[in-house]
Design a protein around this motif. Structure first.
Motif, short mmCIF file in Angstrom:
data_model
loop_
_atom_site.label_atom_id
_atom_site.label_comp_id
_atom_site.label_asym_id
_atom_site.label_seq_id
_atom_site.Cartn_x
_atom_site.Cartn_y
_atom_site.Cartn_z
N LEU A 719 -93.03 -50.85 -22.70
CA LEU A 719 -94.03 -51.78 -22.19
C LEU A 719 -95.20 -51.79 -23.16
CD1 LEU A 719 -93.86 -50.80 -18.44
CD2 LEU A 719 -93.33 -53.06 -19.38
N VAL A 720 -95.67 -53.00 -23.50
CA VAL A 720 -96.69 -53.12 -24.54
C VAL A 720 -97.86 -53.94 -24.02
CG1 VAL A 720 -97.19 -53.88 -26.89
CG2 VAL A 720 -94.91 -53.00 -26.32
N ASP A 721 -99.05 -53.35 -24.09
CA ASP A 721 -100.29 -54.08 -23.81
C ASP A 721 -100.68 -54.81 -25.09
OD1 ASP A 721 -102.84 -54.98 -23.33
OD2 ASP A 721 -103.62 -53.07 -22.61
N LEU A 722 -100.65 -56.14 -25.04
CA LEU A 722 -100.87 -56.92 -26.27
C LEU A 722 -102.30 -56.84 -26.77
CD1 LEU A 722 -98.71 -60.11 -25.63
CD2 LEU A 722 -98.15 -58.06 -26.95
N SER A 723 -103.21 -56.35 -25.96
CA SER A 723 -104.59 -56.20 -26.43
C SER A 723 -104.79 -54.90 -27.21
CB SER A 723 -105.56 -56.23 -25.24
OG SER A 723 -105.34 -55.10 -24.39
#
Length: 839
Positions: A719-723
């Motif tokens: 899971l990747v937080d794009l910020s």
């Protein structure tokens, strides 16, 4: 015929035909322009212009009226108000238009513009295009005067006569919707089947549905629902049972208070005729009703007669999504008004034959029904209410000792109460309506030719004729049992080309694109190098028969992305998956599942493709290139400068070895099910839920993590937080590690729910894997390959994704199978679009 006072309001049918009648110069065209939309008016002059380039060419009149009748007929078929602007002073001209209206089961009104002859003649003189003498107007006026005496007997609903310019100029037009048009009523509804005088059962059913019954002493005289529900009765309230007056008192009270609607049944129609004193055959329970009415006061008899006389044939409800008629109604008759529509609604469509019990044989219209609206009806008793396409019969024979049944709408919940006893001996034993299941799936007429498929999640999708023909070949010859075929997966677009040195695709590019689309978190899923597989499985044989109507003992299937079975016999594969999926059956409280998976290894299904398309290339290159290098070495020994050529050959040999290693990584022995696994990555649907639409990918992966069987290969993911730049960099390194270990790459998806404008997924393939797609030497042509166009691929991905959701939600909501298959078929058809297969 109605003579209109000054400044009148004229009510015309909102869906029907309006015929303007008047002599030349009476002002018909001006009247039409004033009161109707330009597109609603069809003028004889305009049609003459179409066929002769001259609106006054009387020799073109026959052809002009052929065109006029075609346009009018087409508009009426489509349910549009249509106004005919022509003189129409002759009975023959009007008769052809009235006949046209009747053929489309709509009402026709006439509006007569009656002006003095001198006024009409004076107006014609002022028009240079009217090259005829006053004798023409005189003749037309004589025809009109003769017509006025009998026009109200020509089949018009109403004839409105406007006399003189004051009435014509002061008239106001209002549009009167049909009595059956209750599209503004949105429910929720409790639709109640044939009661036939079973008053006690009706009170019990209403109480079970949460209705509060009002009494006058011991007599039920009304009912209301605290939740604001409205009852809809499908007719046949009367005859056969013990208390027809009691049923009528209760239903009449509910209708009067606005708590219920009721359509006429054939028994109400016959009882009303009998109460009027008409000669009718006293049979099928009419005697019981007449005897019960003998002890009722005159006021009640009159009120009951007025109530039954006023009942209409059917209602169209909830923006056209629901139709209620006593004996059902085919789509062409929905919202229409004619004798044959009423006959169909009250008696059904019969073949003209009788069965061994002397009862009419009814045509199975419901098996061929393809309409958008749900049709709920009664009339022919069945043991159990069941869906046939998008229709349901609610007559479950309460008076014959069966049950009284209601359908809760829009919940689609069936509620029944048993009869207190058998009140009347049936002429024919209750038996389920014969259903030809083959008619519930697609027919050639559903898919042939160029078609537009209207969907909620993909909009209107055009399927060209040539695409439909290709899809028909696949679906008819190679597809699995259509009862299991409830979904096909969409194509998937790659991320935009990367500018990173040595890479055609890179994970960072996918992150940038999703961030630009407003996505804040994504999930990166390991892209298994296998064969896309859709698994539709039932918990047991009973579930397979209940939900999929499959009674041959099979409990599911696993099929390819084009609907073909993976193996000749998938029984063992299905059984292994059913056992592995036991935790999901339990946690989701469902007895069936649809899963999106990869079947591993790739070679299990694609070994022939690997041998013919990849191994042959790899073998040829690894055989030819060393010999070429040996020859170049000899040339160098002879003093020839072939250094650049030798360097290119060495590079090509290295590329060929890398190419061979790339596809070899996805080959492993598999005999039967030994060595085969499934890698599910999304739970498409379960009982009552289209989970692909309602749940995030994060939820899907968490649920699938419950499967710990060796038959299931887990899908590794991040899971990747794009910020977060660090999160993006960590995910990119993970992707590089997967690719370096021989993985295909990853699929990037929004971690939260998004709208249909966002790509559902982007694939980012590894550098070495792309040799399989673009060839061993593709890295030497990256500048050319980066100039690839993804627009059509992405449009296709969104449309196919929407069609897949449409099919899933349709199946979950118990739409007829042919409706589900229209979306499935469309996905196959769109795959015939000319798109670069390497994308």
């Amino acid at each position: 015929m109605t003579d209109i006072p000054s400044g009148p309001q004229i009510a015309v049918p909102a869906m029907g035909l309006v015929i303007l009648v008047g002599v030349s110069g009476s002002g018909k065209s001006t009247f039409a322009r004033t009161h109707f939309k330009r597109t609603e008016v069809v003028s004889s002059d305009f049609c003459r212009g179409l066929v002769a380039d001259d609106e006054n060419d009387q020799s073109a009149t026959p052809d002009a009226f052929d065109v006029l009748h075609y346009i009018v007929g087409t508009r009426l078929r489509r349910g549009l108000l249509t106004v005919v602007d022509a003189t129409n002073v002759e009975q023959q001209a009007r008769a052809s238009l009235v006949k046209l209206a009747r053929s489309h089961d709509v009402l026709a009104d006439a509006i007569v513009l009656d002006v003095p002859e001198s006024l009409a003649a004076g107006r014609n003189k002022l028009r240079s295009d009217r090259a005829f003498g006053p004798h023409v107007v005189s003749r037309q006026l004589r025809d009109l005067k003769r017509s006025l005496r009998r026009m109200n007997k020509e089949g018009f609903r109403r004839v409105h006569v406007l006399r003189g310019t004051d009435q014509i100029e002061g008239a106001e037009i209002t549009r009167e919707r049909p009595w059956n048009d209750r599209k503004d009523a949105h429910g929720p509804f409790d639709i109640i089947g044939d009661i036939h005088g079973c008053a006690a059962e009706l009170r019990t059913l209403l109480a079970g549905l949460g209705w509060q019954i009002q009494y006058d002493g011991d007599t039920a005289v009304g009912a209301s629902h605290p939740g604001g529900r409205q009852a809809v009765f499908v007719g046949d309230l009367v005859d056969r049972g013990p208390d027809t007056p009691g049923v009528l008192r209760l239903v009449m009270g509910m209708v009067k208070a606005g708590d219920a609607l009721c359509v006429s049944g054939n028994h109400e129609a016959k009882l009303a005729r009998a109460l009027k004193g008409a000669q009718v055959t006293v049979s099928h329970g009419l005697a019981e009703s007449l005897a019960q009415f003998d002890s009722e006061p005159d006021d009640f008899r009159k009120a009951s007669l007025a109530f039954m006389d006023a009942l209409i044939s059917h209602y169209v409800l909830d923006d056209g999504k629901l139709v209620v008629a006593h004996a059902g109604l085919k789509e062409a008759y929905h919202g229409r008004s004619s004798g044959r529509v009423r006959s169909f609604a009250l008696y059904g469509d019969t073949t003209g034959e009788t069965d061994e019990y002397g009862l009419p044989v009814r045509y199975p219209w419901a098996q061929e029904y393809r309409g958008r609206a749900m049709v709920v009806y009664g009339h022919t008793p069945v043991p159990k209410a069941e869906w046939i396409n998008n229709t349901m019969c609610l007559d479950t024979g309460a008076v014959f000792g069966g049950s009284l049944t209601a359908l809760r709408y829009p919940e689609r919940e069936i509620v029944s109460v048993p009869a207190e006893q058998q009140w009347y001996e049936p002429t024919r034993p209750l038996a389920p309506a014969p259903v030809n299941r083959a008619q519930s799936v697609l027919t050639i007429d559903d898919v042939s030719g160029t078609r537009w498929v209207e969907t909620t999640y993909a909009g209107k999708v055009k399927i060209p004729d040539e695409n439909a023909a290709a899809a028909l070949e696949i679906m008819s010859r190679f597809a699995v049992d259509p009862r299991w075929l409830i979904y096909l997966p969409p194509t998937m677009s790659p991320a935009s080309a990367s500018k990173e040195d040595g890479f055609l695709e890179h994970l960072e590019q996918a992150f940038e694109e999703y961030a630009a689309w407003g996505v804040t978190r994504v999930v990166c899923e390991e892209k298994h190098m296998g064969s896309r597989a859709i698994a539709v499985i039932a918990k047991d044989r009973e579930a397979a028969e209940r939900r999929f109507e499959v009674g041959d003992g099979t409990t599911g299937t696993v099929y390819t992305r084009t609907g073909r079975p993976f193996f000749n016999d998938t029984t063992e594969l299905v059984d292994r998956l059913r056992a592995a999926a036991a935790p999901l059956f339990e946690s989701l409280e469902t007895d069936w599942l649809a899963l999106d998976c990869e079947l591993l290894p790739w070679s299990a299904k694609a070994i022939d493709l690997i041998k013919s398309q990849y191994a042959s290339v790899g073998a040829a290159a690894r055989h030819a290139l060393p010999e070429a290098l040996e020859s170049l070495a000899k040339a160098t020994a002879r003093g020839l400068d072939v250094t650049p050529l030798a360097a290119r050959a060495r590079q090509r040999l290295a590329n060929a070895v890398a190419f061979r290693d790339a596809y070899a990584a996805y080959c492993r022995p598999a005999h039967g099910l030994d060595g085969i696994t499934l890698a599910p990555f999304q739970i498409l649907a379960a009982e009552g839920r289209a989970l692909a639409l309602t749940e995030s990918h994060e939820w899907h992966l968490a649920e699938l993590a419950k499967l710990e069987d060796d038959f299931v290969t887990p899908t590794r993911h991040r899971l990747v937080d794009l910020s977060s730049e660090q999160a993006r960099a960590d995910a990119a390194n993970w992707w590089l590690e997967l690719a370096a270990a021989g993985g295909e790459g990853v699929v990037v998806k929004p971690a939260h729910l998004t709208d249909g404008r966002v790509q559902p997924a982007l694939k980012v393939r590894g550098r070495e894997y792309l040799r399989i797609i673009y060839g061993p030497d593709y890295t030497q042509s990256l500048d050319i390959l980066r100039d690839r166009h993804l627009g059509k691929k992405r449009q296709l991905a969104r449309r196919e994704h929407g069609l897949g959701l449409e099919a899933l939600t349709g199946f979950v909501e118990h739409a007829p199978l042919w409706k589900v298959h229209q979306s499935v078929f469309a996905v196959v058809a769109l795959e015939s679009e000319p798109v670069d297969p390497r994308l």
